[in-house]
Structures are given as structure tokens and as C-alpha cells.
Write a protein that holds these residues in place. Structure first.
Motif, PDB file in Angstrom:
ATOM      1  N   ALA A  38      -1.832   8.451  -9.539  1.00 49.46           N
ATOM      2  CA  ALA A  38      -2.375   9.073  -8.321  1.00 49.46           C
ATOM      3  C   ALA A  38      -3.568   8.294  -7.774  1.00 49.46           C
ATOM      4  O   ALA A  38      -3.693   8.108  -6.560  1.00 49.46           O
ATOM      5  CB  ALA A  38      -2.769  10.515  -8.604  1.00 49.46           C
ATOM      6  N   ALA A  39      -4.429   7.792  -8.656  1.00 54.25           N
ATOM      7  CA  ALA A  39      -5.642   7.111  -8.202  1.00 54.25           C
ATOM      8  C   ALA A  39      -5.309   5.820  -7.446  1.00 54.25           C
ATOM      9  O   ALA A  39      -6.110   5.338  -6.656  1.00 54.25           O
ATOM     10  CB  ALA A  39      -6.541   6.803  -9.393  1.00 54.25           C
ATOM     11  N   GLU A  40      -4.103   5.283  -7.699  1.00 58.27           N
ATOM     12  CA  GLU A  40      -3.699   4.043  -7.006  1.00 58.27           C
ATOM     13  C   GLU A  40      -2.933   4.340  -5.713  1.00 58.27           C
ATOM     14  O   GLU A  40      -2.357   3.448  -5.112  1.00 58.27           O
ATOM     15  CB  GLU A  40      -2.780   3.213  -7.922  1.00 58.27           C
ATOM     16  CG  GLU A  40      -3.454   2.731  -9.176  1.00 58.27           C
ATOM     17  CD  GLU A  40      -2.507   1.867  -9.991  1.00 58.27           C
ATOM     18  OE1 GLU A  40      -2.058   0.819  -9.482  1.00 58.27           O
ATOM     19  OE2 GLU A  40      -2.200   2.255 -11.130  1.00 58.27           O
TER      20      GLU A  40
ATOM     21  N   SER B 150       3.830  13.112 -15.878  1.00 59.65           N
ATOM     22  CA  SER B 150       2.774  12.282 -16.482  1.00 59.65           C
ATOM     23  C   SER B 150       2.468  11.076 -15.600  1.00 59.65           C
ATOM     24  O   SER B 150       1.310  10.765 -15.323  1.00 59.65           O
ATOM     25  CB  SER B 150       3.214  11.782 -17.864  1.00 59.65           C
ATOM     26  OG  SER B 150       3.482  12.875 -18.699  1.00 59.65           O
ATOM     27  N   LEU B 151       3.528  10.424 -15.157  1.00 54.33           N
ATOM     28  CA  LEU B 151       3.374   9.210 -14.349  1.00 54.33           C
ATOM     29  C   LEU B 151       2.662   9.521 -13.029  1.00 54.33           C
ATOM     30  O   LEU B 151       1.820   8.755 -12.552  1.00 54.33           O
ATOM     31  CB  LEU B 151       4.776   8.651 -14.091  1.00 54.33           C
ATOM     32  CG  LEU B 151       4.931   7.194 -13.722  1.00 54.33           C
ATOM     33  CD1 LEU B 151       4.326   6.294 -14.776  1.00 54.33           C
ATOM     34  CD2 LEU B 151       6.432   6.877 -13.560  1.00 54.33           C
TER      35      LEU B 151
ATOM     36  N   PRO C 249       0.841  -1.213   0.000  1.00 57.86           N
ATOM     37  CA  PRO C 249       0.000   0.000   0.000  1.00 57.86           C
ATOM     38  C   PRO C 249       0.872   1.258   0.000  1.00 57.86           C
ATOM     39  O   PRO C 249       1.941   1.281   0.622  1.00 57.86           O
ATOM     40  CB  PRO C 249      -0.779  -0.124   1.323  1.00 57.86           C
ATOM     41  CG  PRO C 249       0.073  -0.988   2.193  1.00 57.86           C
ATOM     42  CD  PRO C 249       0.877  -1.892   1.295  1.00 57.86           C
ATOM     43  N   GLY C 250       0.429   2.278  -0.722  1.00 59.41           N
ATOM     44  CA  GLY C 250       1.075   3.599  -0.637  1.00 59.41           C
ATOM     45  C   GLY C 250       2.518   3.640  -1.097  1.00 59.41           C
ATOM     46  O   GLY C 250       3.356   4.277  -0.456  1.00 59.41           O
TER      47      GLY C 250
END
Ligand SMILES: NC(=O)c1ccc[n+]([C@@H]2O[C@H](COP(=O)([O-])OP(=O)(O)OC[C@H]3O[C@@H](n4cnc5c(N)ncnc54)[C@H](OP(=O)(O)O)[C@@H]3O)[C@@H](O)[C@H]2O)c1
Length: 271
Positions: A176-178, A170-171, A135-136
Motif C-alpha cells: 500500500a505504501a508504494e 497480506s500483499l 506509477p500506481g
């Protein structure tokens, strides 16, 4: 800084055999992280592994040329088998290039893009499945103040790092949503073997910079701080930050200053 900010986390560092990458390995280990250390000089990655083990970390040294797809695939297989996943990927391996654009061999330009840009993309894509197991996670790309502004005699290197900066943006938005953070750290002149290792246009050389250099340990400490705060963009050294500001507000004036400064450091080919 509280001890153990990265306790039990797994940090994969490319270019961990020397300079900033090796210092970063020690800095993250001092914060409780375990390390996967990748570079081509196997004896030196093994030494780096012993250094972080002495700080209490578990370490996996891997001989890996990041420009070779099979090496990168093996690196990820070994990382997964050993640790099961990766919390932080540090894309640090890099190669410099010095000389006027007109005199750079196309092969040198391609090599500098291959190491700084294409290999970074390769390593990042290969690491994503491992980062997604935790996570994170974080990806920290090591750029340069020269990625924010092209300077004379450094055009090939500046262009490769500018490409890294754009890709990082871009990456960052794509991931970001993940809840995967993508950070950029841009060191200024740093005292490492970087200038000895870099490529030069035929006959061109650079004398040591007139500015005080940071130590690799100082850069590593800044990387750890950026990681802890998930700071998206870190430009190091006051001259580095001034350069970015001066370029924004007075680019013509900055051109003149940069030309004088860099040409004073250059040794040209004999006529
Ligand atoms: N020193 C500076 O003034 C400065 C300033 C701004 C940014 N930077 C950036 O900081 C990063 C680290 O540089 P440094 O100053 O620490 O210089 P360095 O001591 O020369 O380190 C470069 C590292 O990259 C590795 N590397 C190069 N090509 C590789 C390849 N094909 N596959 C795997 N590893 C490779 C080298 O390991 P092997 O040779 O063992 O493979 C070495 O560990 C680079 O991205 C550089 O652009 C440096």
C-alpha cells in the motif's frame, strides 16, 4: 464506461489462452491497453494476441508454464524488453480439482496448489520490479467464490483459492505504501473449459452446475470495472454473494444446503 480507461497501459495476463483470461485480454484491449499474454498453449496465446491486435492493441504472446521458474523469468525479461514495464498484473491462470478430500491423490493436491498458489506467488514476485517502473500499478488476483467457503467435493481447490485470498490481503497491506493496489476478483460458475481441464479424484465426475453460469466476457467486464475503481474485493454472481452471507450468519444450515447441492451434481466411482 468511457473508452480508453487504460489507454497505453501494459497489462500482463496469465492463463490468457482461453476462458476468462482471454476474455479479459479483449476487455482491457477495448479500453486502450497493450497486452502481454502468457500460457502454455502457444497457438492459443498467439490467437489471443491476434484478437487484441484487431482491437488496436499491441500484444506480446509468450509461451509460459507458470510452474516453471525459468519460464517466468523469461516472461519478465521479454515483457521488459518489449514494453519497459507493467501497469497491471492479472494472476488468472488456474486449475480445478474435484472429489472428496479422502480420495484426492496427494500429487493432485500439490499440483493444484502449485498452479493456483505457488505459481501465483512466483509470477507476482517476478513482476514486482516491472510494476514498480510505472506509477500506481495494480495486481489483480482471480480467485473464486469457492475461495471464500469450502464446499464438499471441492476441498482441494477451495483450499488453494483460500490461500490466494489470504495472500492477497497480506500483499495489499505490504504494498500500500508504494501505491500499488492489490485486488481480488472471485468469479462464480463461469462457462469456460475449466471443468474439462480440471483434475478429478479417481472415478469422480461432476455434471454441469444447476445454476446459470456467467460468461467469460461478463467476468472480464467485472474485472475491468474492479480495476478502474481499484475495488479491493469483488465477489461475482448473486448466488456467490448469498453463499458468503449465508456462511457468515448460518454456517450449519449452509453446510446442509451445500452438501445436497454438490452431491446432486456428483457422479461417483462405480462400486
Ligand atoms: N470457470 C469457472 O467456473 C471459474 C469460477 C471461479 C474462478 N475461476 C478461476 O478463473 C481462472 C480462469 O479459469 P477459466 O474458467 O478461464 O478456465 P480455463 O479456460 O481452463 O483457463 C485456465 C487458464 O489457465 C492457464 N493455465 C493453467 N495451468 C497453467 C500453467 N501451468 N502455466 C500457465 N498457464 C496455465 C490455461 O492455459 P494453458 O492450458 O494454455 O497453459 C488457461 O488459459 C482460474 O483461476 C479459475 O480458478 C473459474
Amino acid at each position: 464506461m468511457p473508452p480508453g480507461a487504460f489507454a497505453g497501459q501494459v497489462v500482463l495476463i496469465t492463463g490468457a489462452s482461453s476462458g476468462i483470461g482471454r476474455a479479459a485480454a479483449r476487455a482491457y484491449a477495448a479500453q486502450g491497453a497493450h497486452l502481454i499474454l502468457a500460457a502454455r498453449r502457444e497457438d492459443m496465446v498467439r490467437e489471443a494476441a491476434r484478437e487484441v491486435e484487431a482491437l488496436g492493441a499491441r500484444a506480446l504472446p509468450v509461451r509460459c508454464d507458470i510452474t516453471v521458474a525459468a519460464d517466468v523469468e523469461r516472461l519478465m525479461r521479454e515483457a521488459e524488453a518489449h514494453f519497459g514495464g507493467v501497469d497491471i498484473l492479472i494472476n488468472n491462470a488456474g486449475l480445478g480439482l474435484f472429489g472428496p478430500v479422502e480420495a484426492l491423490a496427494e500429487e493432485q493436491l500439490r499440483q493444484v496448489f502449485e498452479v493456483n498458489f505457488f505459481a501465483l506467488v512466483r509470477v507476482t514476485r517476478a513482476a514486482l520490479p516491472l510494476l514498480r517502473k510505472r506509477p500506481g500499478g495494480q495486481i489483480l488476483n482471480v480467485s473464486s467464490v469457492l475461495g471464500h467457503r469450502g464446499l464438499p467435493l471441492l476441498g482441494g481447490y477451495c483450499a488453494a483459492k483460500a490461500a490466494v485470498n489470504a495472500l492477497t490481503e497480506s500483499l495489499r497491506a505490504e504494498l500500500a505504501a508504494e501505491r500499488l493496489s492489490v485486488l481480488l476478483v472471485s468469479p462464480g460458475f463461469t462457462e469456460t473449459g475449466f471443468r474439462q481441464a480440471r483434475l478429478h479424484a479417481e472415478g469422480w465426475r461432476q455434471s454441469p452446475p444447476p445454476l446459470k453460469e456467467m460468461s467469460a466476457d461478463e467476468v472480464a467486464a467485472a474485472m475491468v470495472r474492479a480495476s478502474r475503481r481499484r475495488r479491493r474485493d469483488t465477489i461475482l454472481t448473486l448466488p456467490g454473494r448469498l453463499m458468503v452471507l449465508a456462511n457468515r450468519f448460518a454456517p450449519g444450515l449452509f453446510d446442509a444446503v451445500a452438501r445436497r447441492m454438490i452431491h446432486r451434481m456428483a457422479r461417483r466411482p462405480e462400486p
